[in-house]
Design a protein around this motif. Structure first.
Motif, PDB file in Angstrom:
ATOM      1  N   ALA A 194       0.848  -1.195   0.000  1.00  0.00           N
ATOM      2  CA  ALA A 194       0.000   0.000   0.000  1.00  0.00           C
ATOM      3  C   ALA A 194       0.880   1.240   0.000  1.00  0.00           C
ATOM      4  N   SER A 195       0.505   2.227  -0.788  1.00  0.00           N
ATOM      5  CA  SER A 195       1.325   3.433  -0.868  1.00  0.00           C
ATOM      6  C   SER A 195       1.244   4.252   0.413  1.00  0.00           C
ATOM      7  N   ARG A 196       0.090   4.253   1.072  1.00  0.00           N
ATOM      8  CA  ARG A 196      -0.068   5.001   2.321  1.00  0.00           C
ATOM      9  C   ARG A 196      -0.803   4.139   3.352  1.00  0.00           C
ATOM     10  N   PRO A 197      -0.088   3.263   4.059  1.00  0.00           N
ATOM     11  CA  PRO A 197      -0.748   2.455   5.093  1.00  0.00           C
ATOM     12  C   PRO A 197      -1.375   3.351   6.152  1.00  0.00           C
ATOM     13  N   THR A 198      -2.466   2.894   6.741  1.00  0.00           N
ATOM     14  CA  THR A 198      -3.090   3.660   7.823  1.00  0.00           C
ATOM     15  C   THR A 198      -2.159   3.693   9.029  1.00  0.00           C
ATOM     16  N   ASP A 199      -2.378   4.687   9.898  1.00  0.00           N
ATOM     17  CA  ASP A 199      -1.540   4.793  11.087  1.00  0.00           C
ATOM     18  C   ASP A 199      -1.593   3.525  11.925  1.00  0.00           C
ATOM     19  N   LYS A 200      -2.789   2.937  12.082  1.00  0.00           N
ATOM     20  CA  LYS A 200      -2.924   1.739  12.911  1.00  0.00           C
ATOM     21  C   LYS A 200      -2.117   0.580  12.339  1.00  0.00           C
ATOM     22  N   ILE A 201      -2.128   0.436  11.023  1.00  0.00           N
ATOM     23  CA  ILE A 201      -1.341  -0.638  10.407  1.00  0.00           C
ATOM     24  C   ILE A 201       0.149  -0.376  10.598  1.00  0.00           C
ATOM     25  N   VAL A 202       0.548   0.887  10.478  1.00  0.00           N
ATOM     26  CA  VAL A 202       1.959   1.245  10.725  1.00  0.00           C
ATOM     27  C   VAL A 202       2.355   0.861  12.143  1.00  0.00           C
ATOM     28  N   TYR A 203       1.507   1.182  13.133  1.00  0.00           N
ATOM     29  CA  TYR A 203       1.823   0.867  14.528  1.00  0.00           C
ATOM     30  C   TYR A 203       1.922  -0.641  14.742  1.00  0.00           C
ATOM     31  N   ALA A 204       1.024  -1.387  14.089  1.00  0.00           N
ATOM     32  CA  ALA A 204       1.039  -2.848  14.235  1.00  0.00           C
ATOM     33  C   ALA A 204       2.317  -3.442  13.634  1.00  0.00           C
ATOM     34  N   ILE A 205       2.680  -2.966  12.453  1.00  0.00           N
ATOM     35  CA  ILE A 205       3.915  -3.451  11.812  1.00  0.00           C
ATOM     36  C   ILE A 205       5.117  -3.126  12.691  1.00  0.00           C
ATOM     37  N   ARG A 206       5.132  -1.909  13.213  1.00  0.00           N
ATOM     38  CA  ARG A 206       6.238  -1.473  14.070  1.00  0.00           C
ATOM     39  C   ARG A 206       6.344  -2.341  15.316  1.00  0.00           C
ATOM     40  N   LYS A 207       5.211  -2.722  15.863  1.00  0.00           N
ATOM     41  CA  LYS A 207       5.189  -3.560  17.068  1.00  0.00           C
ATOM     42  C   LYS A 207       5.873  -4.899  16.805  1.00  0.00           C
ATOM     43  N   VAL A 208       5.621  -5.469  15.631  1.00  0.00           N
ATOM     44  CA  VAL A 208       6.253  -6.743  15.277  1.00  0.00           C
ATOM     45  C   VAL A 208       7.722  -6.523  14.918  1.00  0.00           C
ATOM     46  N   TYR A 209       7.991  -5.465  14.180  1.00  0.00           N
ATOM     47  CA  TYR A 209       9.360  -5.132  13.765  1.00  0.00           C
ATOM     48  C   TYR A 209      10.297  -4.966  14.959  1.00  0.00           C
ATOM     49  N   ASN A 210       9.764  -4.391  16.054  1.00  0.00           N
ATOM     50  CA  ASN A 210      10.585  -4.114  17.234  1.00  0.00           C
ATOM     51  C   ASN A 210      11.129  -5.363  17.910  1.00  0.00           C
ATOM     52  N   VAL A 211      10.573  -6.517  17.579  1.00  0.00           N
ATOM     53  CA  VAL A 211      11.067  -7.759  18.160  1.00  0.00           C
ATOM     54  C   VAL A 211      12.482  -8.061  17.652  1.00  0.00           C
ATOM     55  N   GLY A 212      12.784  -7.586  16.421  1.00  0.00           N
ATOM     56  CA  GLY A 212      14.096  -7.854  15.826  1.00  0.00           C
ATOM     57  C   GLY A 212      14.074  -9.152  15.040  1.00  0.00           C
ATOM     58  N   ILE A 213      13.414  -9.133  13.886  1.00  0.00           N
ATOM     59  CA  ILE A 213      13.202 -10.349  13.107  1.00  0.00           C
ATOM     60  C   ILE A 213      13.662 -10.147  11.667  1.00  0.00           C
ATOM     61  N   ASP A 214      13.351 -11.117  10.812  1.00  0.00           N
ATOM     62  CA  ASP A 214      13.711 -11.044   9.401  1.00  0.00           C
ATOM     63  C   ASP A 214      12.765 -10.053   8.713  1.00  0.00           C
ATOM     64  N   ASN A 215      13.293  -8.898   8.315  1.00  0.00           N
ATOM     65  CA  ASN A 215      12.445  -7.847   7.747  1.00  0.00           C
ATOM     66  C   ASN A 215      11.811  -8.260   6.424  1.00  0.00           C
ATOM     67  N   LYS A 216      12.537  -9.031   5.624  1.00  0.00           N
ATOM     68  CA  LYS A 216      11.999  -9.479   4.342  1.00  0.00           C
ATOM     69  C   LYS A 216      10.776 -10.370   4.556  1.00  0.00           C
ATOM     70  N   ARG A 217      10.872 -11.262   5.525  1.00  0.00           N
ATOM     71  CA  ARG A 217       9.743 -12.147   5.834  1.00  0.00           C
ATOM     72  C   ARG A 217       8.585 -11.326   6.405  1.00  0.00           C
ATOM     73  N   LEU A 218       8.899 -10.325   7.225  1.00  0.00           N
ATOM     74  CA  LEU A 218       7.869  -9.464   7.800  1.00  0.00           C
ATOM     75  C   LEU A 218       7.092  -8.764   6.695  1.00  0.00           C
ATOM     76  N   VAL A 219       7.794  -8.203   5.710  1.00  0.00           N
ATOM     77  CA  VAL A 219       7.142  -7.509   4.601  1.00  0.00           C
ATOM     78  C   VAL A 219       6.224  -8.460   3.841  1.00  0.00           C
ATOM     79  N   SER A 220       6.691  -9.670   3.593  1.00  0.00           N
ATOM     80  CA  SER A 220       5.881 -10.665   2.872  1.00  0.00           C
ATOM     81  C   SER A 220       4.597 -10.972   3.635  1.00  0.00           C
ATOM     82  N   CYS A 221       4.709 -11.096   4.953  1.00  0.00           N
ATOM     83  CA  CYS A 221       3.535 -11.392   5.771  1.00  0.00           C
ATOM     84  C   CYS A 221       2.526 -10.234   5.736  1.00  0.00           C
TER      85      CYS A 221
END
Length: 250
Positions: A175-202
């Motif tokens: 999505a070109s402009r994810p909603t703020d809530k989706i951004v916060y959710a992605i950030r919450k998972v990202y903060n764990v320190g995981i495979d970013n490529k796999r995160l994007v795919s999910c």
């Protein structure tokens, strides 16, 4: 030209006798939430303009300021207007242009606040709104993020990681402009320190579903659950639900 030589239009009076004033029944109802916010701003040192009253003490403009000052036990500064049309202030309040969050950011930048200069640059780079950008780039001291930005409380705390998050994850979400809530959710998972490529795919696989979910914890849980699929136990994100409805990821 000396401004002190100009003609005086109104005099500003002051009193701590609150009984001199009264509300006009046809005026808008007082919002206790707005009064509380004004009281906090006054306590923080913000200057408020005088209220405007009729000679009989009826408040034409500033009833919320009056209530906030009364709560704090502060004196009331007021201007007396002898003649005014009944709907003049209603119309003027409707036409007043309120400051936007961006206006406040620009104000703090002009005041020389380097944190706000960083925030403005990050907003332009990430194309995030002010609140989402602030939550990604730093923290706000003791307030909701939006109000904290207005009050000058924003501080940059994780600049390098914020830009990495944009470059490695968010810019690759479909999505070109994810909603703020989706951004916060992605950030919450990202903060764990995981495979970013796999995160994007999910995220891309779930995006349409995420748009239908209203709660950030549920979005983050769905992303983390899909991320864990087919992974060995040692590489999975640990998901635990909290009593307040949030989830903890580690």
């Amino acid at each position: 030209m000396n401004l002190l030589n100009c003609e005086t239009a109104y005099s500003v009076y002051t009193t701590d006798n609150y009984d001199l004033f009264k509300f006009i029944e046809s005026n808008r109802a007082v919002s206790l939430k707005h009064v509380s916010k004004l009281a906090q701003q006054i306590a923080d040192g913000y200057e408020m303009p005088p209220i405007i009253v009729k000679p009989n003490g009826e408040i034409l403009d500033g009833q919320h300021r009056f209530e906030a000052l009364k709560i704090l036990g502060r004196p009331i500064e007021f201007i007396i207007k002898n003649e005014i049309k009944q709907d003049t202030l209603q119309k003027s309040n409707t036409l007043v242009s309120k400051w936007t969050t961006k206006d406040h950011i620009n104000f703090h930048m002009r005041e020389g606040n380097e944190h706000y200069k960083e925030l403005k640059a990050f907003m332009e780079y990430s194309e995030l709104g002010a609140v989402a950008a602030a939550r990604t780039l730093g923290t706000v001291d003791g307030r909701s993020t939006g109000q904290g930005i207005v009050d000058g409380k924003f501080r940059v705390t994780n600049k390098e990681d914020a830009y990495t998050f944009i470059d490695d994850v968010l810019i690759k979400v479909r999505a070109s402009r994810p909603t703020d809530k989706i951004v916060y959710a992605i950030r919450k998972v990202y903060n764990v320190g995981i495979d970013n490529k796999r995160l994007v795919s999910c995220v891309n696989a779930l995006y349409e579903e995420l748009e239908l979910i209203n709660k950030i914890p549920l979005m983050a849980e769905r992303i983390a659950t899909l991320y864990n699929k087919d992974l060995p136990k040692s590489e999975r994100i640990k998901i635990s639900k909290q009593t307040n409805g949030d989830i903890k990821l580690s």
